[in-house]
Design an enzyme around this catalytic site. Structure first.
Site, PDB file in Angstrom:
ATOM      1  N   GLU A  85       0.830  -1.206   0.000  1.00 45.68           N
ATOM      2  CA  GLU A  85       0.000   0.000   0.000  1.00 45.68           C
ATOM      3  C   GLU A  85       0.864   1.257   0.000  1.00 45.68           C
ATOM      4  O   GLU A  85       1.964   1.264   0.553  1.00 45.68           O
ATOM      5  CB  GLU A  85      -0.929   0.017   1.221  1.00 45.68           C
ATOM      6  N   CYS A  95      -1.331   6.613   9.564  1.00 40.93           N
ATOM      7  CA  CYS A  95      -0.186   5.891  10.131  1.00 40.93           C
ATOM      8  C   CYS A  95      -0.642   4.637  10.846  1.00 40.93           C
ATOM      9  O   CYS A  95      -1.545   4.680  11.679  1.00 40.93           O
ATOM     10  CB  CYS A  95       0.524   6.736  11.191  1.00 40.93           C
ATOM     11  N   CYS A 154       5.342  -6.576   7.489  1.00 41.05           N
ATOM     12  CA  CYS A 154       6.480  -6.160   8.319  1.00 41.05           C
ATOM     13  C   CYS A 154       6.808  -7.297   9.266  1.00 41.05           C
ATOM     14  O   CYS A 154       5.919  -7.888   9.858  1.00 41.05           O
ATOM     15  CB  CYS A 154       6.120  -4.899   9.107  1.00 41.05           C
ATOM     16  N   CYS A 204       3.481   8.580   1.063  1.00 42.32           N
ATOM     17  CA  CYS A 204       3.884   7.665   2.128  1.00 42.32           C
ATOM     18  C   CYS A 204       4.143   6.315   1.450  1.00 42.32           C
ATOM     19  O   CYS A 204       3.228   5.696   0.903  1.00 42.32           O
ATOM     20  CB  CYS A 204       2.771   7.569   3.157  1.00 42.32           C
ATOM     21  N   CYS A 240       0.342  -1.529  15.739  1.00 41.15           N
ATOM     22  CA  CYS A 240       0.390  -1.227  14.309  1.00 41.15           C
ATOM     23  C   CYS A 240      -0.286  -2.332  13.507  1.00 41.15           C
ATOM     24  O   CYS A 240       0.016  -3.517  13.693  1.00 41.15           O
ATOM     25  CB  CYS A 240       1.848  -1.083  13.872  1.00 41.15           C
ATOM     26  N   CYS A 296       5.143  -4.658  16.274  1.00 36.29           N
ATOM     27  CA  CYS A 296       4.707  -3.591  17.171  1.00 36.29           C
ATOM     28  C   CYS A 296       3.213  -3.790  17.438  1.00 36.29           C
ATOM     29  O   CYS A 296       2.431  -3.981  16.506  1.00 36.29           O
ATOM     30  CB  CYS A 296       4.959  -2.221  16.545  1.00 36.29           C
TER      31      CYS A 296
HETATM   32  N1  SAH Z   1       8.851   0.693  10.583  1.00 40.52           N
HETATM   33  C1  SAH Z   1       9.094   2.112  10.479  1.00 40.52           C
HETATM   34  C2  SAH Z   1       8.350   2.718   9.311  1.00 40.52           C
HETATM   35  C3  SAH Z   1       6.840   2.729   9.483  1.00 40.52           C
HETATM   36  S1  SAH Z   1       6.425   4.319  10.009  1.00 40.52           S
HETATM   37  C4  SAH Z   1       8.763   2.780  11.777  1.00 40.52           C
HETATM   38  O1  SAH Z   1       8.093   2.164  12.603  1.00 40.52           O
HETATM   39  O2  SAH Z   1       9.181   3.903  11.997  1.00 40.52           O
HETATM   40  C5  SAH Z   1       4.837   4.194  10.580  1.00 40.52           C
HETATM   41  C6  SAH Z   1       4.647   5.146  11.744  1.00 40.52           C
HETATM   42  O3  SAH Z   1       3.286   5.052  12.181  1.00 40.52           O
HETATM   43  C7  SAH Z   1       5.506   4.729  12.914  1.00 40.52           C
HETATM   44  O4  SAH Z   1       5.946   5.836  13.635  1.00 40.52           O
HETATM   45  C8  SAH Z   1       4.522   3.919  13.712  1.00 40.52           C
HETATM   46  O5  SAH Z   1       4.922   3.779  15.005  1.00 40.52           O
HETATM   47  C9  SAH Z   1       3.259   4.723  13.536  1.00 40.52           C
HETATM   48  N2  SAH Z   1       2.038   3.978  13.842  1.00 40.52           N
HETATM   49  C10 SAH Z   1       1.889   2.642  13.856  1.00 40.52           C
HETATM   50  N3  SAH Z   1       0.639   2.310  14.202  1.00 40.52           N
HETATM   51  C11 SAH Z   1      -0.022   3.463  14.401  1.00 40.52           C
HETATM   52  C12 SAH Z   1      -1.359   3.773  14.736  1.00 40.52           C
HETATM   53  N4  SAH Z   1      -2.254   2.822  14.939  1.00 40.52           N
HETATM   54  N5  SAH Z   1      -1.710   5.074  14.825  1.00 40.52           N
HETATM   55  C13 SAH Z   1      -0.793   6.039  14.590  1.00 40.52           C
HETATM   56  N6  SAH Z   1       0.478   5.818  14.249  1.00 40.52           N
HETATM   57  C14 SAH Z   1       0.862   4.533  14.163  1.00 40.52           C
END
Ligand code: SAH
Length: 329
Positions: free
Chosen positions: A83, A320, A104, A97, A111, A108
Site C-alpha cells: 500500500e 499511520c 512487516c 507515504c 500497528c 509492534c
Molecule cells: N517501521 C518504520 C516505518 C513505518 S512508520 C517505523 O516504525 O518507523 C509508521 C509510523 O506510524 C511509525 O511511527 C509507527 O509507530 C506509527 N504507527 C503505527 N501504528 C499506528 C497507529 N495505529 N496510529 C498512529 N500511528 C501509528
C-alpha cells in the site's frame, strides 16, 4: 518499471545506452505509457509495450478520503500486497507515504501492518512504482518511508529508490526515512546515506514499556538507539525526528513526558512529533486531545521542541499504522 529489465531489454534489442535514460525521463515526469514517449522510434515503443510491463505493481484498489488523501493497494508480480498513500495539503504540499516491505516482520503491538503476514522486501523498482503511480496523477514534492515495513531492514533498495526520487520532484531534504531504531541501518545511513531526514519511532521512554509496545526494543535497546541517533546528529547537524504515538493511559502521563525530555539531550538533536493514535484492531485507545496538548506542553516546558501530527486519511484506513492491505487478505 523494472529498471534492470529495461536495460536488458534495450540491450537485447541492440538499442544505444541513452535509450534507458530517455524512457526513465518520461516515466519520472509522469508519462502513462511507452506510447507517449515521442522521442523514441515508434517500433521501439511498440516493442517495449509488448515486452516490458510499464509498472512492477498492478493496482488492485484505490480509495479517496474526505480530506483528499488517497490510498492505493497494489500487488507485486508474486501476489504480495503493497500500500502507498498520497497526502494533499492546502499549502500545495503533496506527500507520498511509501512502503519498503510487503507486511512487516516486526510486531509492534499497536500497528496494523505488524499484525499481517510478512511477505518480503520490496525491490527499488517496486518502491519507485508506488511513487510513479501518484506522479502520473499530479506533481509530488515530499516522500516519507512510513508505509508498510521497516525501511532500514531493506536499506539497499530504499537507498536505490531514494537516488531516483529527485527525478520525480522529490529532493533528499524532502524525503524522510522512519525507523523503529534498527541500529545497523542508522549507522549505515549516518555514514553513507543521502541528506534525507531521519525519523525514530520511539513511543515510550521507559525500557519495559517500550519492549511491550515494540518487541524490537529487546534486540536494540533504547539507550543504544539514542546513541546511534546522536552519532547521526553529530555527523549531519540534522535533528532526528522522534515520533511518539499517544496511547491513552499507556504512555501519555506527565511524568512520562518528563522522562522523555530527559532522554533527548542535547535538545537541538531532536524534534518530537506527537502522533494521535489511529484505530486498528489492537486493544488501545488514543489519548484525548487534551492529554496530547498537555503532554506537548510538558515537553516544551522542559525545552523540547514538539508538534502534534495532523491525522490524514483515517476514514479510509490510510493513516499511520493502518496499512494492512485488508482488501488483499
Ligand atoms: N517501521 C518504520 C516505518 C513505518 S512508520 C517505523 O516504525 O518507523 C509508521 C509510523 O506510524 C511509525 O511511527 C509507527 O509507530 C506509527 N504507527 C503505527 N501504528 C499506528 C497507529 N495505529 N496510529 C498512529 N500511528 C501509528
Amino acid at each position: 518499471m523494472d529498471l534492470k529489465l529495461l536495460e536488458n531489454t534495450l540491450a537485447g534489442r541492440g538499442e544505444p545506452r541513452f535509450r534507458a535514460g530517455q524512457v526513465w525521463e518520461w516515466t519520472a515526469r509522469g508519462a502513462g505509457s511507452y506510447e507517449e514517449m515521442t522521442n523514441l522510434p515508434a517500433a521501439l515503443r511498440e516493442g517495449l509495450a509488448g515486452e516490458l510491463p510499464f509498472s512492477t505493481l498492478s493496482l488492485v484498489d484505490e480509495a479517496l478520503a474526505r480530506d483528499g488523501t488517497e490510498k492505493a493497494l497494489f500487488e507485486t508480480h508474486d501476489g504480495r500486497p503493497v500500500e502507498a498513500v498520497l497526502m494533499r495539503y492546502r499549502d500545495g504540499r503533496r506527500s507520498l507515504c511509501l512502503s519498503s516491505q510487503s507486511g512487516c516482520p516486526l510486531t509492534c503491538t499497536f500497528c496494523a501492518t505488524g499484525q499481517m503476514k510478512f511477505g518480503r522486501n520490496l525491490t527499488a523498482s517496486e518502491i519507485l512504482d508506488q511513487a510513479l503511480h501518484f506522479r502520473r496523477k499530479e506533481e509530488v514534492n515530499h516522500a516519507v518511508f512510513m508505509g508498510m515495513g521497516e525501511p532500514l531492514m531493506n536499506l539497499d533498495n530504499v537507498l536505490a529508490a531514494c537516488e531516483r526520487l529527485p527525478d520525480l520532484g522529490i529532493t533528499p531534504r524532502r524525503t524522510a526515512i522512519s525507523t523503529v531504531g534498527w541500529i545497523p541501518g542508522i549507522k549505515r545511513m549516518t555514514q553513507e546515506g543521502p541528506p534525507v531526514r531521519l525519523a525514530l519511532s520511539l513511543h515510550a521512554a521507559d525500557e519495559t514499556l517500550r519492549s511491550q509496545l515494540m518487541p524490537v526494543n529487546e534486540r536494540y535497546p533504547l539507550p543504544d538507539v539514542l546513541e546511534a541517533c546522536l552519532r547521526w546528529w553529530e555527523a549531519r547537524r540534522q535533528p532526528v525526528f522522534v515520533e511518539y504515538l499517544m496511547l491513552d493511559g499507556v504512555n501519555d502521563r506527565y511524568e512520562q513526558a518528563v522522562k522523555l525530555a530527559e532522554l533527548l539531550e542535547p535538545r537541538e538533536a531532536f524534534k518530537v512529533n506527537l502522533i494521535p493514535y489511529n484505530p486498528t484492531d489492537a486493544a488501545y485507545d488514543g489519548s484525548t486531545r487534551g492529554a496530547i496538548d498537555a503532554f506537548r506542553a510538558a515537553l516544551e516546558e522542559h525545552g523540547v521542541r514538539a508538534t502534534v501530527r495532523l491525522t490524514r486519511g483515517r476514514d479510509i484506513d490510510a493513516a499511520c499504522g493502518q496499512l494492512a492491505a485488508r482488501n488483499a487478505t
